[in-house]
Design a protein around this motif. Structure first.
Motif, PDB file in Angstrom:
ATOM      1  N   ARG A  51       0.799  -1.215   0.000  1.00 58.58           N
ATOM      2  CA  ARG A  51       0.000   0.000   0.000  1.00 58.58           C
ATOM      3  C   ARG A  51       0.837   1.274   0.000  1.00 58.58           C
ATOM      4  O   ARG A  51       0.582   2.201  -0.763  1.00 58.58           O
ATOM      5  N   THR A  52       1.812   1.341   0.887  1.00 61.01           N
ATOM      6  CA  THR A  52       2.499   2.619   1.046  1.00 61.01           C
ATOM      7  C   THR A  52       3.231   2.989  -0.244  1.00 61.01           C
ATOM      8  O   THR A  52       3.081   4.089  -0.764  1.00 61.01           O
ATOM      9  N   ARG A 101      11.336   4.022   3.010  1.00 64.06           N
ATOM     10  CA  ARG A 101      11.007   3.058   4.073  1.00 64.06           C
ATOM     11  C   ARG A 101      12.261   2.259   4.378  1.00 64.06           C
ATOM     12  O   ARG A 101      12.953   1.808   3.460  1.00 64.06           O
ATOM     13  N   HIS A 129       5.434   6.173  11.437  1.00 63.75           N
ATOM     14  CA  HIS A 129       4.885   6.012  10.077  1.00 63.75           C
ATOM     15  C   HIS A 129       3.917   7.179   9.834  1.00 63.75           C
ATOM     16  O   HIS A 129       2.704   7.000   9.804  1.00 63.75           O
ATOM     17  N   GLN A 132       0.994   7.098   7.200  1.00 70.76           N
ATOM     18  CA  GLN A 132      -0.144   6.247   7.566  1.00 70.76           C
ATOM     19  C   GLN A 132      -1.032   7.017   8.545  1.00 70.76           C
ATOM     20  O   GLN A 132      -2.260   6.945   8.485  1.00 70.76           O
ATOM     21  N   ARG A 162       4.484   0.584  14.331  1.00 66.73           N
ATOM     22  CA  ARG A 162       4.856   2.001  14.166  1.00 66.73           C
ATOM     23  C   ARG A 162       3.648   2.874  13.847  1.00 66.73           C
ATOM     24  O   ARG A 162       3.612   4.058  14.210  1.00 66.73           O
ATOM     25  N   THR A 163       2.622   2.296  13.192  1.00 68.72           N
ATOM     26  CA  THR A 163       1.437   3.109  12.875  1.00 68.72           C
ATOM     27  C   THR A 163       0.754   3.552  14.158  1.00 68.72           C
ATOM     28  O   THR A 163       0.226   4.660  14.242  1.00 68.72           O
ATOM     29  N   ARG A 225      -1.680  -5.794  13.043  1.00 68.54           N
ATOM     30  CA  ARG A 225      -1.050  -7.105  12.838  1.00 68.54           C
ATOM     31  C   ARG A 225       0.099  -7.278  13.836  1.00 68.54           C
ATOM     32  O   ARG A 225       0.807  -6.309  14.142  1.00 68.54           O
ATOM     33  N   GLN A 227       3.668  -7.891  14.479  1.00 70.86           N
ATOM     34  CA  GLN A 227       4.741  -7.557  13.533  1.00 70.86           C
ATOM     35  C   GLN A 227       5.845  -8.621  13.554  1.00 70.86           C
ATOM     36  O   GLN A 227       6.916  -8.438  14.156  1.00 70.86           O
ATOM     37  N   PRO A 263      -4.298  -0.545   9.375  1.00 75.76           N
ATOM     38  CA  PRO A 263      -3.408   0.000   8.333  1.00 75.76           C
ATOM     39  C   PRO A 263      -3.200  -0.995   7.189  1.00 75.76           C
ATOM     40  O   PRO A 263      -2.780  -0.585   6.100  1.00 75.76           O
ATOM     41  N   LEU A 264      -3.486  -2.285   7.444  1.00 72.46           N
ATOM     42  CA  LEU A 264      -3.245  -3.376   6.495  1.00 72.46           C
ATOM     43  C   LEU A 264      -1.731  -3.511   6.258  1.00 72.46           C
ATOM     44  O   LEU A 264      -1.028  -2.524   6.398  1.00 72.46           O
ATOM     45  N   PRO A 265      -1.183  -4.642   5.962  1.00 70.97           N
ATOM     46  CA  PRO A 265      -1.871  -5.880   5.643  1.00 70.97           C
ATOM     47  C   PRO A 265      -2.456  -6.590   6.864  1.00 70.97           C
ATOM     48  O   PRO A 265      -1.878  -6.549   7.943  1.00 70.97           O
TER      49      PRO A 265
HETATM   50  C1  NCD Z   1       1.915  -0.882   8.121  1.00 72.11           C
HETATM   51  C2  NCD Z   1       3.416  -0.705   8.232  1.00 72.11           C
HETATM   52  O1  NCD Z   1       4.149  -0.928   7.270  1.00 72.11           O
HETATM   53  O2  NCD Z   1       3.821  -0.313   9.314  1.00 72.11           O
HETATM   54  N1  NCD Z   1       1.500  -1.069   6.799  1.00 72.11           N
HETATM   55  C3  NCD Z   1       1.220   0.040   6.039  1.00 72.11           C
HETATM   56  O3  NCD Z   1       2.068   0.846   5.768  1.00 72.11           O
HETATM   57  N2  NCD Z   1      -0.043   0.222   5.642  1.00 72.11           N
HETATM   58  C4  NCD Z   1       1.350  -1.880   9.043  1.00 72.11           C
HETATM   59  C5  NCD Z   1       1.905  -3.265   9.046  1.00 72.11           C
HETATM   60  O4  NCD Z   1       2.810  -3.600   8.281  1.00 72.11           O
HETATM   61  O5  NCD Z   1       1.393  -4.053   9.837  1.00 72.11           O
END
Ligand code: NCD
Length: 306
Positions: A51-52, A101, A129, A132, A162-163, A225, A227, A263-265
């Motif tokens: 996504r990002t 990133r 992040h 996000q 981090r989100t 999720r 991590q 935030p997904l995934p």
């Molecule tokens: C998040 C991330 O990368 O921190 N994903 C995102 O950017 N949407 C969340 C995650 O990976 O669980």
């Protein structure tokens, strides 16, 4: 020059302006279709992303600009031992703005010190992040009509997520925010968030292990999720990965207008059956991520759209 490394690099007023522009883009995307013609965005992704990275690229393409970059450390000169400082000096010659990133906390900050172009932190290790967070704020404001007077539940891996860290830092600046932090004991928020962000500003919060018991209070439920990539050993991950699974049975106790964000995934922390509930906002949230990144690129490149 402006970079976006930490969510607090933007004032509350600047965030309001960005979210307003994002809403204008949503209403009339055509008006912005040529705003960044002739400009290039570099995406420097040393860690996996769907996504990002793609939402940054879609954002620049939607603005009429172009994109270049790499999507893994292995395919960049980092694999040959090049430093962040050298990479960013070179990328500054090729692009007008970049999103980075990196698995190491602080890498985008280091890059910003050597860069001739704006650097956007697209996630640094288990730290922050900020884009996000802009996505999350736009989603909450669009759904609830406000960013104040809300009880926000954050559930899952609050230690490495981090989100979560960026969202708490940001929301703590609005009136009447109360946090309910739901995690296993081992995955509680880091001390610096608890002490320097929450306690020092007298933000009301509670830390609990049971999602069921707090469900009826929540205006927003932010699921995350576990991590896996930040764990030191696989056994701990396996033991903790199924700590929370949001399903329709648990949703029965939620407010009728509670919004579910993620935030997904997603791995398995939200059962697929929840996707059809009108309170599930996570796919809409991913769409908002494109609008707010378009607004951010315009701001950092100082492009005026008339
Ligand atoms: C998040 C991330 O990368 O921190 N994903 C995102 O950017 N949407 C969340 C995650 O990976 O669980």
């Amino acid at each position: 020059m402006k970079h976006l490394i930490d969510p607090l690099d933007l004032t509350v007023e600047e965030i309001k302006e960005l979210l307003d522009v994002a809403n204008q883009i949503e209403a009339d995307p055509q008006r912005y279709a040529h705003a960044c013609e002739g400009k290039k965005l570099a995406t420097l992704f040393y860690e996996p992303s769907t996504r990002t990275r793609l939402s940054f690229e879609a954002a620049m393409l939607n603005l009429g600009g172009k994109v270049l970059g790499f999507s893994s450390a292995d395919s960049s000169s980092a694999a040959k031992g090049e430093s962040i400082a050298d990479t960013i000096r070179v990328v500054s010659c090729y692009a007008d703005i970049c999103a980075m990133r990196h698995p190491k906390e602080g890498a985008p900050l280091v890059a910003s010190r050597f860069s001739k172009i704006p650097v956007i932190n697209a996630g640094d290790g288990g730290h922050q992040h900020p884009t996000q967070t802009l996505t999350d704020l736009l989603t909450i404001r669009s759904l609830k009509g406000r960013l104040s007077d809300l009880t926000i539940g954050l559930c899952g891996d609050l230690k490495f997520g981090r989100t979560v860290h960026s969202l708490i830092k940001s929301l703590a600046r609005y009136q009447g925010i109360r946090f309910v932090l739901i995690s296993p004991n081992e995955l509680r928020i880091p001390d610096y968030i608890r002490e320097e962000v929450l306690r020092s500003q007298h933000i009301p919060f509670e830390e609990v292990e049971s999602l069921e018991s707090v469900m009826p209070q929540l205006d927003i439920l932010y699921m995350t999720r576990v991590q896996r990539e930040r764990f030191f050993n696989e056994e701990d991950y396996v033991r903790l990965k199924d700590s929370y699974i949001l399903d329709m049975e648990k949703m029965a106790n939620a407010k009728p207008d509670m919004a579910i964000l993620h935030p997904l995934p997603r791995v398995n922390e939200i059962a697929v059956e929840v996707d059809n509930d009108p309170r599930a906002a996570y796919f809409k949230q991913a769409q908002y991520g494109v609008y707010v990144r378009m607004a951010l690129i315009l701001k950092l490149l100082e492009v005026e759209v008339c």
